[in-house]
Write a protein that holds these residues in place. Structure first.
Motif, PDB file in Angstrom:
ATOM      1  N   ASP A   1     -32.015 -12.775  -2.782  1.00  0.00           N
ATOM      2  CA  ASP A   1     -32.406 -13.902  -1.929  1.00  0.00           C
ATOM      3  C   ASP A   1     -33.409 -14.824  -2.605  1.00  0.00           C
ATOM      4  O   ASP A   1     -34.092 -15.604  -1.955  1.00  0.00           O
ATOM      5  CB  ASP A   1     -32.974 -13.405  -0.596  1.00  0.00           C
ATOM      6  CG  ASP A   1     -34.185 -12.501  -0.762  1.00  0.00           C
ATOM      7  OD1 ASP A   1     -34.763 -12.463  -1.872  1.00  0.00           O
ATOM      8  OD2 ASP A   1     -34.568 -11.826   0.212  1.00  0.00           O
TER       9      ASP A   1
ATOM     10  N   GLU B   1     -29.794  -3.984   2.130  1.00  0.00           N
ATOM     11  CA  GLU B   1     -30.941  -3.970   1.228  1.00  0.00           C
ATOM     12  C   GLU B   1     -31.863  -2.829   1.639  1.00  0.00           C
ATOM     13  O   GLU B   1     -31.592  -2.122   2.613  1.00  0.00           O
ATOM     14  CB  GLU B   1     -31.674  -5.304   1.209  1.00  0.00           C
ATOM     15  CG  GLU B   1     -32.346  -5.731   2.487  1.00  0.00           C
ATOM     16  CD  GLU B   1     -33.087  -7.060   2.306  1.00  0.00           C
ATOM     17  OE1 GLU B   1     -33.526  -7.351   1.183  1.00  0.00           O
ATOM     18  OE2 GLU B   1     -33.212  -7.804   3.295  1.00  0.00           O
TER      19      GLU B   1
ATOM     20  N   THR C   1     -35.163 -10.092   8.822  1.00  0.00           N
ATOM     21  CA  THR C   1     -33.984 -10.280   7.989  1.00  0.00           C
ATOM     22  C   THR C   1     -33.268 -11.587   8.316  1.00  0.00           C
ATOM     23  O   THR C   1     -32.609 -12.180   7.457  1.00  0.00           O
ATOM     24  CB  THR C   1     -33.032  -9.074   8.158  1.00  0.00           C
ATOM     25  OG1 THR C   1     -33.717  -7.895   7.711  1.00  0.00           O
ATOM     26  CG2 THR C   1     -31.757  -9.231   7.359  1.00  0.00           C
TER      27      THR C   1
ATOM     28  N   LYS D   1     -33.138 -13.554   4.508  1.00  0.00           N
ATOM     29  CA  LYS D   1     -32.918 -12.354   3.717  1.00  0.00           C
ATOM     30  C   LYS D   1     -31.426 -12.164   3.419  1.00  0.00           C
ATOM     31  O   LYS D   1     -30.559 -12.700   4.099  1.00  0.00           O
ATOM     32  CB  LYS D   1     -33.470 -11.121   4.444  1.00  0.00           C
ATOM     33  CG  LYS D   1     -34.980 -11.163   4.675  1.00  0.00           C
ATOM     34  CD  LYS D   1     -35.739 -11.153   3.355  1.00  0.00           C
ATOM     35  CE  LYS D   1     -37.234 -11.074   3.586  1.00  0.00           C
ATOM     36  NZ  LYS D   1     -38.004 -11.080   2.326  1.00  0.00           N
ATOM     37  N   THR D   2     -31.157 -11.359   2.405  1.00  0.00           N
ATOM     38  CA  THR D   2     -29.797 -11.244   1.890  1.00  0.00           C
ATOM     39  C   THR D   2     -28.751 -10.830   2.920  1.00  0.00           C
ATOM     40  O   THR D   2     -27.711 -11.482   3.036  1.00  0.00           O
ATOM     41  CB  THR D   2     -29.768 -10.290   0.684  1.00  0.00           C
ATOM     42  OG1 THR D   2     -30.512 -10.883  -0.385  1.00  0.00           O
ATOM     43  CG2 THR D   2     -28.348 -10.030   0.213  1.00  0.00           C
TER      44      THR D   2
END
Length: 381
Positions: free
Chosen positions: A43, A292, A299, A303-304
């Motif tokens: 990210d 993750e 998140t 976030k990814t």
């Protein structure tokens, strides 16, 4: 059946590529003939270099540079598979990992090494730089970086300023005549989700200074120095960057990059989605598996796992997205809203120490993935 496996790293234990391979290992036991697209993700923070290098068959380069305390350190950055794009994490050269409670001092720490990495990347004839600016040990407004790329920051006597945020209080003149002219021909993309301005109560010094060792007195001193710095920037370069969102990122490195280069700031996950070609790989997939090390209500803020889910749904609105995490934290229910993520699974197998959890992470991820695959098989039979 097709699975797109697009996790971030599990910090402290596995790279994103290693996580993806562990997920594939578990699912393959139940669906041995499935098609797998492995897309290591990040990210914009720690692990971005490795993820993009792995995803594009790129190369890791090591370079000795000046660390945040002025000593020599060895930093790594990546050249992507297209040989035209460099990806740099400023923390590799100027990160908080180089300081401790005894040495932390944002009055003197510098981003000079980050500038050295930029110059080394230019020496490889690249056309673009992706620069992740999380995890800094610095509060110098990107002044050290500027000095490394050829800019002179001078006091009233015409003497070069020493390293550190405190020195900026004595800045009288900015001389850009020796800046590396290759920077005008290179696109620089800043990967950051920080929106703080350079100065003030929400600025670099007040918000991030304490975690870098700043006392309340230091915070005031650093903020005054950055206010003065921004005034000289505006006077000398006609650039008012202090209030721009993200100017306060990495102790003001965001401001320095925006002032001295043609850099543009973008969300880290959006950059990685683009360079990994994730959306194209989602076409025709039956499931997307992401994850993750830790997932909680935060998140959803860039976030990814959330970014992967959003990107996947933009291509295939009904595709199920499943997320794995070593730690599933507070208020994860928010991630289920609007069916962005369908399910979240913890990968930790039973009560154990953090050290043991790290040791077992690869096997635990594979086992959890196998269990998910068994459930999918039952539901599809």
């Amino acid at each position: 059946m097709k699975f797109v496996i697009a996790p971030d790293s599990f910090k402290g234990s596995l790279t994103a590529k290693e996580v993806a391979l562990a997920i594939k290992k578990g699912i393959s036991k139940i669906f041995p003939t499935a098609i797998f697209e492995l897309v290591p993700m990040a990210d914009g923070g720690e692990g971005t270099v490795q993820s993009l290098v792995d995803a594009t068959d790129g190369t890791i380069i090591s370079k000795e540079v000046t660390g945040p305390l002025g000593n020599k350190v060895t930093a790594k950055y990546g050249l992507l598979g297209n040989s035209k794009t460099a990806v740099i994490e400023m923390a590799e050269a100027s990160g908080i990992g180089y300081i401790d409670k005894l040495t932390a001092n944002p009055l003197i720490t510098t981003t000079f090494g980050t500038g050295q990495l930029i110059i080394d990347a230019l020496d490889h004839n690249i056309e673009e730089i992706i620069l992740g600016i999380g995890g800094s040990a610095t509060n110098d407004g990107g002044a050290g970086m500027a000095q490394a790329i050829g800019i002179h920051l001078l006091d009233a006597k015409g003497k070069e300023l020493p390293f550190g945020g405190a020195a900026l209080a004595h800045l009288a003149k900015i001389d850009t005549s020796n800046i590396d002219d290759r920077l005008t021909k290179v696109k620089i993309v800043i990967a950051s989700d920080v929106t703080n301005p350079l100065t003030g109560k929400n600025g670099a010094s007040a918000v991030f200074g304490p975690q870098k060792g700043a006392t309340p007195k230091m915070v005031q001193q650093l903020d005054k120095s950055l206010i003065h710095y921004s005034e000289i920037l505006q006077k000398s370069l006609n650039k008012d960057v202090a209030a721009l969102p993200g100017a306060g990122a990495a102790g003001g490195l965001g401001a320095g990059l925006l002032a001295f280069t043609t850099a543009q700031m973008k969300h880290g996950i959006d950059i990685v989605v683009n360079y990994t070609n994730l959306k194209n790989k989602v076409y025709g997939a039956d499931f997307v598996i992401t994850g993750e090390g830790g997932i909680d209500f935060q998140t959803q803020y860039g976030k990814t796992p959330f970014g992967v889910a959003q990107a996947s749904k933009s291509i295939s609105p009904n595709i199920p997205v499943i997320a794995l995490a070593g730690y599933v934290g507070k208020d994860v229910d928010v991630l289920y809203q609007d069916n962005v993520i369908e399910a979240i699974f913890s990968t930790v197998s039973g009560a154990k120490s953090l050290e043991r959890a790290f040791e077992d992470s690869q096997d635990d991820i594979a086992q959890t993935s196998e269990n998910i695959a068994r459930l999918i098989k039952v539901l599809r039979s």
